[in-house]
Every structure is written in structure tokens, then in C-alpha cells.
Design an enzyme around this catalytic site. Structure first.
Site, short mmCIF file in Angstrom:
data_model
loop_
_atom_site.label_atom_id
_atom_site.label_comp_id
_atom_site.label_asym_id
_atom_site.label_seq_id
_atom_site.Cartn_x
_atom_site.Cartn_y
_atom_site.Cartn_z
N CYS A 1 0.48 1.41 1.67
CA CYS A 1 0.66 0.28 0.75
C CYS A 1 -0.37 -0.83 1.02
CB CYS A 1 2.10 -0.23 0.77
SG CYS A 1 2.45 -1.20 -0.73
N HIS B 1 5.16 4.56 -0.27
CA HIS B 1 5.80 4.26 1.02
C HIS B 1 6.48 5.51 1.61
CE1 HIS B 1 5.41 -0.13 1.48
NE2 HIS B 1 5.41 -0.16 0.16
N GLU C 1 7.13 6.07 4.57
CA GLU C 1 8.03 5.71 5.68
C GLU C 1 9.46 5.44 5.19
OE1 GLU C 1 6.28 3.53 4.15
OE2 GLU C 1 7.28 1.58 4.23
#
Ligand code: MN
Length: 233
Positions: free
Chosen positions: A103, A206, A208
Site C-alpha cells: 500500500c 493489503h 497482511e
């Protein structure tokens, strides 16, 4: 040996979302958070310590960093973070250290290597897709098309996947030595990678926040940590 992965963070709290830490840990890396400190000498010591650099998400990059005046829709910036992350990224590139950028991270990576950003997606006139989703954080809300001749394709093995999306900025001009490895259907850049380094990959989404439910997202962390092992051995 398990590689040590340095994760960057913002200057206000010097902390990162647990998703980054846990994803690295589950991918068999040893995560450490690199606080925002001012001394370049100390940053070089951090780089000596780590085997890979994970550039995390966060606020906007000050546009003077890529030669532009601030657009009215520019968000918050963190000047101390910009200084340290751009320095770390340039040094890591010089050292051919593996970098995984997420990001804000893809934006940091691109600016550090000489590229530019859309300060707000509204500057990209063809944009017709919601890039700041109103859905669960792990939910894949828009499609990206992956270039077949790219590391990203070699990792994921698919030309098309869905990803989550929480950004209002994006890469504009890709830095020299980098290729665009994925775009959304409205042609925004969603991933870039260096063609001059062993593993330097940035994604606009994203992973994660997705890896626990999505094997494509986890594969990105696994491949990154694996690339970092080459350095620690
Ligand atoms: Mn997006």
C-alpha cells in the site's frame, strides 16, 4: 536460519498492524519493527541487522518528494517517516536486499526509485472503481489483472485475482528499472516490481489483512521470506 524482516512504521506511535507481524511470523520469518529515528547511521545498522525490508501501509507521502506541489485532496503526511523510509529503501535497493512493499509501501518504493504518484485517484481520469472498499478488511473487492511475464505471476500462478483495496493514491509514472506487474480493471497500477533486483515487489492492496483466508496473499509473504533466506544463509 530464519531471516529477520524489518517492518517500517509511522512516527506517531512507532507501531504497525498485527497483520504484518503475524503474516511474517507464519511465513517463517522473524519480524522486527523499525522505529522512526532520525539518524542515518542508526538506520544503516538496522539494515546490517535485517535480511529483508517490509514497507508497510500508512499515510500519504509528501508530494515535494516527487517534485509536485500538494493537490487539494492530499491526505495526512508524516515527514519524519518519509525521510527514514526513503533512505532505508534507497539503501536496501543498493544492497539488493529483498523488499516487499504494501500500500503506502508501493508508493514509498516507487518514489525512492524515482517514480511519481497520483496524490488522489481522482487525478486518474479513467478511474471507475471503488478503491476504498466498504467491506470486511479481508474481503477481495476488486479484480486485478496480472502480467504473465512477472514475478507476481510466478508467485500467484493466475492472470486474475481479487484483492482488497484501501487506497486513495496510486503509482503514476513507474520508476526506471521497474515494470507494472498488475492493474485493476480501470487501469490503475496495483503492483510493480524491479527488473534489476532479485526480489523487489510492491502491491497496492493489503495481503497482511487477507493471508489467513487467502492462499494467494499468503504466498506473497512466503516467497518474500524465502528470498530473504538467501541473505541470512
Ligand atoms: Mn485498488
Amino acid at each position: 536460519m530464519k531471516p529477520i524482516i524489518g517492518i517500517t512504521c509511522g512516527s506517531e506511535k512507532n507501531s504497525v498492524g498485527a497483520g504484518y507481524i503475524r503474516a511474517v511470523e507464519h511465513a517463517d520469518g522473524i519480524p522486527i519493527v523499525l522505529p522512526v529515528i532520525g539518524k542515518h547511521e542508526a538506520m544503516c545498522r538496522y539494515l546490517d541487522l535485517i535480511d529483508g525490508l517490509l514497507l508497510s501501509g500508512g499515510v500519504d507521502i509528501a508530494p515535494l518528494r516527487f517534485g509536485e506541489e500538494p493537490h487539494p485532496k492530499l491526505g495526512n503526511v508524516d515527514e519524519r517517516r518519509d525521510a527514514i523510509e526513503l533512505f532505508l529503501t534507497k539503501e536496501a535497493l543498493k544492497r539488493n536486499m529483498p523488499i516487499f512493499a504494501i500500500c503506502r509501501g508501493i508508493q514509498t518504493l516507487n518514489v525512492a526509485a524515482g517514480g511519481t504518484l497520483y496524490q488522489d485517484i481522482s487525478q486518474h481520469t479513467q478511474s471507475t472503481i471503488q478503491h476504498r472498499q466498504n467491506a470486511d478488511r479481508w474481503h477481495g473487492s476488486h479484480t486485478i489483472s496480472i502480467k504473465s511475464d512477472s514475478s507476481l505471476f510466478r508467485i500467484i500462478g493466475k492472470r486474475s485475482v481479487v484483492v482488497n483495496s484501501y487506497h486513495h493514491q496510486a503509482v503514476k509514472e513507474t520508476a526506471k528499472g521497474f515494470i507494472v506487474s498488475a492493474r485493476s480493471k480501470d487501469q490503475l497500477i496495483e503492483a510493480i516490481e524491479s527488473s534489476e533486483h532479485d526480489f523487489v515487489l510492491g502491491v497496492q492492496f493489503h495481503p497482511e489483512l487477507m493471508w489467513e483466508r487467502n492462499s494467494d496473499a499468503f504466498a506473497l509473504f512466503e516467497t518474500f521470506v524465502e528470498a530473504c533466506k538467501g541473505i541470512s544463509d
